[in-house]
Scaffold this motif. Sequence first.
Motif, PDB file in Angstrom:
ATOM      1  N   UNK A 119       3.454   9.637   3.240  1.00  0.00           N
ATOM      2  CA  UNK A 119       2.276   9.145   2.537  1.00  0.00           C
ATOM      3  C   UNK A 119       1.026   9.684   3.205  1.00  0.00           C
ATOM      4  N   UNK A 120       0.080  10.104   2.372  1.00  0.00           N
ATOM      5  CA  UNK A 120      -1.168  10.647   2.891  1.00  0.00           C
ATOM      6  C   UNK A 120      -2.241   9.570   2.840  1.00  0.00           C
ATOM      7  N   UNK A 121      -3.207   9.674   3.730  1.00  0.00           N
ATOM      8  CA  UNK A 121      -4.349   8.785   3.664  1.00  0.00           C
ATOM      9  C   UNK A 121      -5.500   9.562   3.039  1.00  0.00           C
ATOM     10  N   UNK A 122      -6.182   8.933   2.104  1.00  0.00           N
ATOM     11  CA  UNK A 122      -7.306   9.614   1.460  1.00  0.00           C
ATOM     12  C   UNK A 122      -8.417   9.843   2.475  1.00  0.00           C
ATOM     13  N   UNK A 127     -12.379   8.117  -0.893  1.00  0.00           N
ATOM     14  CA  UNK A 127     -11.582   6.923  -1.156  1.00  0.00           C
ATOM     15  C   UNK A 127     -12.421   5.843  -1.818  1.00  0.00           C
ATOM     16  N   UNK A 128     -11.736   4.870  -2.347  1.00  0.00           N
ATOM     17  CA  UNK A 128     -12.425   3.756  -2.999  1.00  0.00           C
ATOM     18  C   UNK A 128     -12.768   4.063  -4.444  1.00  0.00           C
ATOM     19  N   UNK A 129     -13.423   3.092  -5.074  1.00  0.00           N
ATOM     20  CA  UNK A 129     -13.757   3.236  -6.487  1.00  0.00           C
ATOM     21  C   UNK A 129     -15.265   3.383  -6.640  1.00  0.00           C
ATOM     22  N   UNK A 137     -15.337   0.549 -13.272  1.00  0.00           N
ATOM     23  CA  UNK A 137     -14.976   1.000 -11.929  1.00  0.00           C
ATOM     24  C   UNK A 137     -13.809   1.969 -12.030  1.00  0.00           C
ATOM     25  N   UNK A 138     -13.867   3.090 -11.295  1.00  0.00           N
ATOM     26  CA  UNK A 138     -12.760   4.041 -11.368  1.00  0.00           C
ATOM     27  C   UNK A 138     -12.586   4.713 -10.014  1.00  0.00           C
ATOM     28  N   UNK A 139     -11.327   4.932  -9.576  1.00  0.00           N
ATOM     29  CA  UNK A 139     -11.107   5.545  -8.260  1.00  0.00           C
ATOM     30  C   UNK A 139     -11.739   6.938  -8.184  1.00  0.00           C
ATOM     31  N   UNK A 142      -9.445  10.128  -8.231  1.00  0.00           N
ATOM     32  CA  UNK A 142      -8.938  10.552  -9.540  1.00  0.00           C
ATOM     33  C   UNK A 142     -10.008  11.325 -10.309  1.00  0.00           C
ATOM     34  N   UNK A 211      -2.297  10.709  -3.884  1.00  0.00           N
ATOM     35  CA  UNK A 211      -2.404   9.366  -4.457  1.00  0.00           C
ATOM     36  C   UNK A 211      -1.055   8.702  -4.647  1.00  0.00           C
ATOM     37  N   UNK A 212       0.030   9.470  -4.695  1.00  0.00           N
ATOM     38  CA  UNK A 212       1.321   8.835  -4.921  1.00  0.00           C
ATOM     39  C   UNK A 212       2.158   8.879  -3.649  1.00  0.00           C
ATOM     40  N   UNK A 213       3.092   9.799  -3.564  1.00  0.00           N
ATOM     41  CA  UNK A 213       3.871   9.920  -2.345  1.00  0.00           C
ATOM     42  C   UNK A 213       4.434  11.319  -2.313  1.00  0.00           C
TER      43      UNK A 213
END
Lengths: 304, 380, 326
Positions: A119-122, A127-129, A137-139, A142, A211-213
Motif C-alpha cells: 500500500x502506498x501513502x499519498x 491527499x485529502x478532499x 467535496x472530492x478527493x 482523483x 489509491x487502491x493497492x
Amino acid sequence: MMLLSEQVLNGLQYGMTLFLMAAGLTLVFGVMGLINLAHGSLYMLGAFACAWVAGATGSFALGLIASLSAAAAAGALVEVVVIRRLYARDHLEQVLATFALILVFSEGARWVFGSFPLYLTLPSALSGAVMLPGGLQYPLFRLAIIGVGVAVAVGLWLLISRTRLGIRIRAGEADREMVAALGVDIARLYTAVFALGAALAGLAGALVGTIQSVQVGMGEPVLILAFVVIVIGGIGSIKGAFVAALLVGLTDALGKALLPSLFARVMEVSAANGIGTALGSMLIYILMAGVLIWRPQGLYGARA
Amino acid sequence: MKSRHILLGTIAAVALGAGAATAEGIKVGMITTLSGGGAGLGIDVRDGFNLALKRAGATDVEVIVEDDQQKPDVAVQIADKMIQSDQVDVLTGIIWSNLAMAVVPAAVAQGKFYLSPNAGPSALAGAGCNQNYFNVAWQNDNLHEAAGAYANSAGYKNSFMLAPNYPAGTDAITGYKRFYEGAAAGEVYTQLGQTDYAVEIGQIRASGADSVFFFLPGGMGIAFMKQYAESGVDIPLIGPAFSFDQNILQAVGDAALGVRNTSQWNKDLDNEANTAFVEAFQAEYGRLPSLYASQGYDTANLLLSAKAKADVADQDAFRAALEAADFASTRGEFRFGPNHHPIQDIYVREVVKEGDIYTNKLVGVALEDRGDAYAEECKM
Amino acid sequence: MGRDAALNTAVFAALVAVAFGAHVYGAPYVVTLATKAAILALAGVGLNLALGYGGMVSFGHAVFFGIGGYVTGIFASHAAAGTPVTTFPFTIAGSAEMLGIWPMAMVVTALAAVVIGALSLRTTGVYFIMVTLAFAQMVYYFAISWRAYGGEDGLSFYVRNSFPGLNTFAPLQFFAISAVLLAMAMAFSALVTRSRFGLALQAARANRQRVMASGIRPFALQLTAFVLSAAIVGLAGALYADLNRFVSPAMLSWHMSGEIMVFVILGGVGRLAGPVAGAGVFILLEQLLGGVSEYWQALLGLLLLAIVLYAPGGILGLLARGMRRV
C-alpha cells in the motif's frame, strides 16, 4: 444531484485510467498488428516499481518516475526478446505467447514481492478532499488523475500529429513495408512504440495502485476492460480509445450507483440490490456486445 | 513411447509415498490459503496451529499442509487426495466459507473429522450440521451480530451497510440487522475483490447516515478505509474484526485509528492461556498474533485435548472428547453448543497505536455467551 | 494405420495405461488426476473443432464449460432437495442420472452457442476474440450474482451422479466413463473433419472468398462448427462438475478459457490427440512442478512461450517430427 455529479467525476476518473491502459494497447495493435495480453503485467510492474521506490525513498515523485522507466524498460526488453518474433504470427499465437508472459510476470512478482498487497501513502500535497464549486467535496488525488489523463491525451495527439516519430507511426499503420523501404529502422520504431505503450501502462498502474493497492494479478481485470475499450473504440484508434474509455468509465460508475435504486422503484429492496448489482457489473460487456453488433469494427475503427 | 515410461515412473513414486501412513498417533490434513491475496490468513492459522503442537511437544501428530489458492475446486481436489492417498484422520485449515461448503460435507460423510479454524457458514450450523464437524472459531454471523448490538448501545439510528455481493456478504448484513434496531440509510453490495470504492463512498456521502457498517475482508477493507479517509466523509465506521487484524492495520495506518470493531479475541484478553500464547507467538515468529492465529492455536489445542482422552480410531469416544472442549482457550471461557459451534463472549475493540504498531485494545463486551441463530435447526 | 493415427492412438493409450497402472499400484488419487486430464482433454477436443479446424479463435469457451457444469449442478442439487428445476412453462424435475443430465447439458450449451456464435461471427480477427471474451464475462458476472445457485460461492452437490451399472464414486469407473466419452468425441471429431462439411470448413478458414464463390455460406458452416464445439465443451463441463461434485463461477472465468486454449496449443493445434497430450502434460507439470516450487506457473509460462516460439506444432508436432526421423 450532488450524488450524480460525484458519480460523473468517478466515471471520468475511472475512464482516464482505462484510457492510459488502452492507449498503449491500441497503439501497439495499430502499428504492429499485435494483440498483447501482457499489457496488464506492465501495469502491475509500474505499480510495484512505484510502491517500492516510494517506500524506499519516501518520495512519491521518484516513485512515479520509477514506474514510468521500469515499465518502459521492461516493455523494451520484452519486445526485443519475445514480442518481435510474434509480429508475423497469427493472433492465436500472439494471444498464447502473451498469456504465457502473464504467468511468468505474475509468478515472478509474487516471488519477489510476496503475496501480501503493498500500500502506498499519498503525498501530503495531493491527499485529502477539496471543495469544488457547487459545494461538492472530492478527493484531490482523483482529480489529479483526471488531469493526468487529459494531459496524456493531448500529449499523444501532439506526438502523433506533430513529431517525426508520429509521422512514422502513422506511416507504419498505413503501410509497414513501405516505411521499411524508405529507410526507417522499423525494428527501433517498434521497440520505441512498445516502450511508450508500456510506460503509459506503468503510469496507470502507479496512479491506481496509489489509491487502491499494489498486488499480483491487479493488471488482469484492468486488461480485460482496456480490451473492451479498444474494441468499442475501434482497434488502432487513439481517439476511439479516448471516447470509449470515458464511455466505459461513465457507464460503469453510473450503472453501479443508479441501477439498484432504479430497480428499487419497481421491486422489493433486496431483490433490486441483487439484480442491480448483477446488471451493473455486466453493463459494460453488454455495451460492448451492442456496439460490435451495430458496428463490427468499433466506433472509430477502419473496416477490417 | 518414452513419455509413457516417464508417466509410469511417476505413478510408482506417488504410490510409494501413499503407503507410508503412521501406525499410531493422528494424521491431520490442513487445507489452507497460502498464496494469493488471502495468504495472510492461512499463514496465521497454520502458524498458530503448529505453535500449539510445538509447545505441547506432540511429535505423534503428523500435519500435511497444502495450499488451496483460495479456489474451491483446488480445495476439493486436495481433500480427495488427503482422504484417498494420505488417509488422514482429521481435516482442518479452511479459511473461506465457500471452500468449506465445497469440502466439509463430503469429508464428514466419508467418516473424517473436520475442525474449522475459521469459516462458519450458516448451512453447516443449522440443517446441514454433522456430528463430525466442529467449529472452533465462530458461526459466520456472530461478529456482525455483535456489531449490530454495539451500534444500538452507541446510539446509532441510521446505518449505511456495505458488503461484497457473495453469500457471506449477505449473511453479514443479515447478522448485523438481527441485533441492530435503527433504520437503514442504505444497503449496498459491491463486487467481491473490488478495489475502488469511489462509487460507494459517493453513495454514503449522499445517504445522510449516522454510522457505516462494513464487512470487507482482506485487501478490500484496506482499500476502502484508505479511500474513505481521503474522501472527506467523516461518518463513524463499525465492522467485524476481519478488517482489523494485525496485517491489515499496518497497511491502513492512521485511517483506521479509533474505529470500533467486534471480535471474540484480542491480544490483551486477560487469561493465562492467552498471555502465554501471545508471548510464545511473538518469540517464535517475530510478529504480533492475529485472531486467525489464535483460532489455529485453539484448534490444535482442542485436537490435543481429545487425543489425550481417546484414540481417533474409536470415533464415538473421540467425538465425545472433542465435545467436552477440555482445553485452555486463548478466549478464556469456551464451550460447544448442541450444533458443535462455540458459545462465547464477543467483545468490542478500538484501533489504537502502540509505539509504531497499529493494534486493537478491548473496550467492552458486545454480546455475552452468544451461541448462534441456527442451532435449533440442527438435528444430529 | 497412418503415422498420425498411430500417434493419436498411442497418446490415448498412454492416458488409459496411467489410470489402470495407478489403480493396480493402489494410487487412487492418480486415477483421479488421469480423470481430470481426460475431462479437460475432452474440453480441448471440443475447442479444437472451432479453433484448430474452423480457425475461430474463441477466447470465451469457458462459458460453455461452465454452462455444462451449472446444468449438472442445478439438476443434481434439485434432485437431492427433491424440488423441480422449474415449473414454468412445464415442470422439469431434478435428476441425478448422468444419462439424463448429459443431453440436457449439451442442449443448453448448444442453444447458448447458437446465440453467442451468431452474434460473434459477425466480427472477425481480434474483434471475434474479444467479443467471445465479452460474452463469457457477461455470463461469468451473471453466475456470480445468481444467489439461488450459490453466486460467487459456487454450488456443491456432494454425491456424484449415477450411471447405470457403475459405481461412479470408484475412481477407476468414473475414469472409464470419462475416457469412453473422450474417445467418442475424438472419433466424432475425426469423422466431422473428414466429412464434406469438415473439408468445406477447413477451406473456409484457408480461403473465405473461394468457398463463397463455390456457393457455400461460410457463416452457416462456421456457426455449425461453433455449436458442435460448444456442445462437446459443455459435456466436458458436466463431467468436470461431477468430478468435483461442485461448480463455481471459476469454471466460467477467462482464465479457464485461456487454460483450455493452452491444452490445445501445448498438444498441437488441429491434431486429434493434441488436447489429450496437452491436458496430460499440463496436469503432470502441475503435480511435479507444484511440488518443487509454488511458483510453478512461471515455469509453465516459459514452457508455453518456448512451444509457441519454437515448436508451433506443439508436443505432438515434435513427436511426429521425431517419428518421421526414425
